[in-house]
Design a protein around this motif. Structure first.
Motif, PDB file in Angstrom:
ATOM      1  N   TYR A   1      33.082  56.372  55.888  1.00 13.92           N
ATOM      2  CA  TYR A   1      34.178  56.465  54.926  1.00 13.92           C
ATOM      3  C   TYR A   1      34.050  55.442  53.796  1.00 13.92           C
ATOM      4  CZ  TYR A   1      36.698  59.953  57.629  1.00 13.92           C
ATOM      5  OH  TYR A   1      37.069  61.113  58.266  1.00 13.92           O
ATOM      6  N   LEU A   2      33.561  54.249  54.094  1.00 16.35           N
ATOM      7  CA  LEU A   2      33.382  53.263  53.025  1.00 16.35           C
ATOM      8  C   LEU A   2      32.266  53.689  52.072  1.00 16.35           C
ATOM      9  CD1 LEU A   2      33.935  49.971  55.021  1.00 16.35           C
ATOM     10  CD2 LEU A   2      35.452  50.951  53.270  1.00 16.35           C
ATOM     11  N   GLU A   3      31.251  54.366  52.579  1.00 21.89           N
ATOM     12  CA  GLU A   3      30.210  54.900  51.698  1.00 21.89           C
ATOM     13  C   GLU A   3      30.776  56.008  50.808  1.00 21.89           C
ATOM     14  OE1 GLU A   3      26.922  55.788  54.345  1.00 21.89           O
ATOM     15  OE2 GLU A   3      26.189  53.700  54.209  1.00 21.89           O
ATOM     16  N   GLN A   4      31.712  56.803  51.334  1.00 29.27           N
ATOM     17  CA  GLN A   4      32.381  57.807  50.500  1.00 29.27           C
ATOM     18  C   GLN A   4      33.224  57.135  49.414  1.00 29.27           C
ATOM     19  OE1 GLN A   4      34.523  60.784  52.799  1.00 29.27           O
ATOM     20  NE2 GLN A   4      32.847  60.927  54.263  1.00 29.27           N
ATOM     21  N   LEU A   5      33.919  56.056  49.780  1.00 29.86           N
ATOM     22  CA  LEU A   5      34.704  55.319  48.796  1.00 29.86           C
ATOM     23  C   LEU A   5      33.788  54.720  47.727  1.00 29.86           C
ATOM     24  CD1 LEU A   5      37.410  54.206  47.767  1.00 29.86           C
ATOM     25  CD2 LEU A   5      37.080  52.251  49.315  1.00 29.86           C
ATOM     26  N   ALA A   6      32.641  54.198  48.128  1.00 30.78           N
ATOM     27  CA  ALA A   6      31.687  53.637  47.168  1.00 30.78           C
ATOM     28  C   ALA A   6      31.227  54.706  46.178  1.00 30.78           C
ATOM     29  CB  ALA A   6      30.489  53.028  47.900  1.00 30.78           C
ATOM     30  N   GLU A   7      30.957  55.909  46.669  1.00 34.06           N
ATOM     31  CA  GLU A   7      30.554  57.004  45.782  1.00 34.06           C
ATOM     32  C   GLU A   7      31.679  57.370  44.822  1.00 34.06           C
ATOM     33  OE1 GLU A   7      29.230  60.205  48.321  1.00 34.06           O
ATOM     34  OE2 GLU A   7      27.636  58.968  49.183  1.00 34.06           O
ATOM     35  N   LEU A   8      32.909  57.412  45.318  1.00 35.67           N
ATOM     36  CA  LEU A   8      34.066  57.715  44.475  1.00 35.67           C
ATOM     37  C   LEU A   8      34.224  56.657  43.382  1.00 35.67           C
ATOM     38  CD1 LEU A   8      36.647  59.345  43.817  1.00 35.67           C
ATOM     39  CD2 LEU A   8      37.813  57.966  45.574  1.00 35.67           C
ATOM     40  N   LEU A   9      34.118  55.392  43.753  1.00 32.52           N
ATOM     41  CA  LEU A   9      34.228  54.319  42.769  1.00 32.52           C
ATOM     42  C   LEU A   9      33.094  54.376  41.746  1.00 32.52           C
ATOM     43  CD1 LEU A   9      35.364  51.538  45.204  1.00 32.52           C
ATOM     44  CD2 LEU A   9      36.620  52.225  43.145  1.00 32.52           C
ATOM     45  N   ALA A  10      31.886  54.692  42.193  1.00 34.59           N
ATOM     46  CA  ALA A  10      30.740  54.767  41.281  1.00 34.59           C
ATOM     47  C   ALA A  10      30.970  55.785  40.174  1.00 34.59           C
ATOM     48  CB  ALA A  10      29.463  55.091  42.061  1.00 34.59           C
TER      49      ALA A  10
ATOM     50  N   GLN B   1      42.123  56.930  34.930  1.00 31.22           N
ATOM     51  CA  GLN B   1      41.942  55.477  34.824  1.00 31.22           C
ATOM     52  C   GLN B   1      40.490  55.148  35.167  1.00 31.22           C
ATOM     53  OE1 GLN B   1      41.904  52.338  33.753  1.00 31.22           O
ATOM     54  NE2 GLN B   1      44.120  52.446  34.016  1.00 31.22           N
ATOM     55  N   ARG B   2      39.717  54.697  34.200  1.00 31.92           N
ATOM     56  CA  ARG B   2      38.298  54.423  34.423  1.00 31.92           C
ATOM     57  C   ARG B   2      37.964  52.929  34.420  1.00 31.92           C
ATOM     58  NH1 ARG B   2      35.163  58.269  35.416  1.00 31.92           N
ATOM     59  NH2 ARG B   2      33.348  57.042  34.800  1.00 31.92           N
ATOM     60  N   ASN B   3      38.982  52.077  34.247  1.00 31.78           N
ATOM     61  CA  ASN B   3      38.744  50.640  34.233  1.00 31.78           C
ATOM     62  C   ASN B   3      38.403  50.168  35.642  1.00 31.78           C
ATOM     63  OD1 ASN B   3      39.839  47.736  34.654  1.00 31.78           O
ATOM     64  ND2 ASN B   3      39.497  47.916  32.446  1.00 31.78           N
ATOM     65  N   TRP B   4      37.253  49.539  35.791  1.00 27.87           N
ATOM     66  CA  TRP B   4      36.801  49.158  37.132  1.00 27.87           C
ATOM     67  C   TRP B   4      37.664  48.071  37.756  1.00 27.87           C
ATOM     68  CZ3 TRP B   4      35.284  44.204  38.064  1.00 27.87           C
ATOM     69  CH2 TRP B   4      34.818  43.440  36.996  1.00 27.87           C
TER      70      TRP B   4
ATOM     71  N   ALA C   1      41.032  46.853  42.193  1.00 30.09           N
ATOM     72  CA  ALA C   1      42.246  46.185  42.685  1.00 30.09           C
ATOM     73  C   ALA C   1      43.075  47.138  43.540  1.00 30.09           C
ATOM     74  CB  ALA C   1      43.065  45.653  41.513  1.00 30.09           C
ATOM     75  N   ASN C   2      43.274  48.355  43.072  1.00 27.86           N
ATOM     76  CA  ASN C   2      44.042  49.324  43.856  1.00 27.86           C
ATOM     77  C   ASN C   2      43.308  49.717  45.131  1.00 27.86           C
ATOM     78  OD1 ASN C   2      46.556  49.654  42.615  1.00 27.86           O
ATOM     79  ND2 ASN C   2      45.674  50.950  41.025  1.00 27.86           N
ATOM     80  N   ALA C   3      41.984  49.853  45.071  1.00 27.60           N
ATOM     81  CA  ALA C   3      41.216  50.197  46.271  1.00 27.60           C
ATOM     82  C   ALA C   3      41.306  49.070  47.309  1.00 27.60           C
ATOM     83  CB  ALA C   3      39.756  50.480  45.908  1.00 27.60           C
ATOM     84  N   ALA C   4      41.257  47.812  46.871  1.00 23.65           N
ATOM     85  CA  ALA C   4      41.380  46.685  47.806  1.00 23.65           C
ATOM     86  C   ALA C   4      42.738  46.719  48.500  1.00 23.65           C
ATOM     87  CB  ALA C   4      41.184  45.354  47.073  1.00 23.65           C
ATOM     88  N   SER C   5      43.790  47.012  47.762  1.00 23.02           N
ATOM     89  CA  SER C   5      45.118  47.091  48.353  1.00 23.02           C
ATOM     90  C   SER C   5      45.210  48.245  49.352  1.00 23.02           C
ATOM     91  CB  SER C   5      46.176  47.262  47.257  1.00 23.02           C
ATOM     92  OG  SER C   5      47.457  47.393  47.836  1.00 23.02           O
ATOM     93  N   LEU C   6      44.692  49.409  48.978  1.00 16.07           N
ATOM     94  CA  LEU C   6      44.714  50.545  49.902  1.00 16.07           C
ATOM     95  C   LEU C   6      43.984  50.213  51.199  1.00 16.07           C
ATOM     96  CD1 LEU C   6      44.010  53.520  47.465  1.00 16.07           C
ATOM     97  CD2 LEU C   6      46.138  53.092  48.736  1.00 16.07           C
TER      98      LEU C   6
ATOM     99  N   SER D   1      34.004  57.057  39.290  1.00 17.21           N
ATOM    100  CA  SER D   1      35.345  57.005  38.711  1.00 17.21           C
ATOM    101  C   SER D   1      35.577  55.836  37.756  1.00 17.21           C
ATOM    102  CB  SER D   1      36.395  56.924  39.830  1.00 17.21           C
ATOM    103  OG  SER D   1      36.334  58.063  40.651  1.00 17.21           O
ATOM    104  N   CYS D   2      34.595  54.963  37.625  1.00 18.77           N
ATOM    105  CA  CYS D   2      34.768  53.761  36.797  1.00 18.77           C
ATOM    106  C   CYS D   2      33.725  53.709  35.688  1.00 18.77           C
ATOM    107  CB  CYS D   2      34.617  52.503  37.640  1.00 18.77           C
ATOM    108  SG  CYS D   2      35.810  52.348  38.965  1.00 18.77           S
ATOM    109  N   ASP D   3      34.108  53.106  34.574  1.00 16.68           N
ATOM    110  CA  ASP D   3      33.154  52.790  33.513  1.00 16.68           C
ATOM    111  C   ASP D   3      32.613  51.405  33.797  1.00 16.68           C
ATOM    112  OD1 ASP D   3      33.597  55.200  32.166  1.00 16.68           O
ATOM    113  OD2 ASP D   3      35.284  54.348  31.033  1.00 16.68           O
TER     114      ASP D   3
END
Length: 183
Positions: free
Chosen positions: A169-178, A33-36, A41-46, A180-182
């Motif tokens: 950890y939030l910087e790791q999440l930012a890298e993952l999102l960068a 799933q590459r839709n940002w 939305a899922n990351a905010a919920s997590l 993982s998304c188009d």
């Protein structure tokens, strides 16, 4: 298959364990799933559910979400626009350089703010917020100019709500999102 249990966190976990689960679940949710919009939305919920499972001050998080680069804004006046989040309604746009979010966007550096009232130009979208952490999400290959695409914004109703563990950890999440998304 995505399952709502991804946002269940056991009672008594440490902050590090909660963040490890956020990152692991996020990787699984982003796979294929590459839709940002979907991924933010899922990351905010997590994040929301992780914080609510922790002890104070983490369980006093009152806003967890994202602002994205507003593609309708002019290049001479860049701004962020509200993205997926959990919490009270929020400011819809924030100019680069304004408040904690705009500062993180303009400088592309994490802003860890123990007392928002002491931050020059703080924008009080929620008057209950006392501390904040904002992490930029940037894209670009090694050696290229990094482009800001979004920011992670987390607010807490307690002073000193965030620390270096959150930053890491939030910087790791930012890298993952960068990656993982188009964008």
């Amino acid at each position: 298959m995505v399952h709502a249990d991804a946002s269940n966190f056991a009672d008594g976990v440490t902050k590090e364990q909660a963040y490890d689960q956020v990152l692991l679940q996020a990787e699984g949710l982003f796979d294929g799933q590459r839709n940002w919009v979907c991924n933010l939305a899922n990351a905010a919920s997590l994040l929301w559910h992780a914080y609510k499972s922790l002890s104070s001050p983490s369980n006093q998080v009152n806003w967890a979400g994202f602002y994205t680069l507003d593609l309708q804004a002019t290049s001479s006046k860049p701004q962020l626009i509200l993205g997926p989040f959990q919490g009270k309604v929020a400011c819809q746009t924030i100019a680069f350089g304004k408040g904690v979010c705009g500062t993180a966007a303009e400088t592309q550096t994490t802003q860890l703010v123990p007392d928002v009232e002491q931050f020059p130009g703080h924008i009080a979208c929620d008057g209950d917020s006392r501390s904040e952490i904002v992490v930029p999400i940037v894209v670009g290959n090694e050696g290229q100019v990094k482009k800001l695409v979004a920011i992670i914004d987390i607010d807490c109703a307690d002073f000193n709500g965030f620390d270096e563990v959150d930053k890491k950890y939030l910087e790791q999440l930012a890298e993952l999102l960068a990656r993982s998304c188009d964008w």
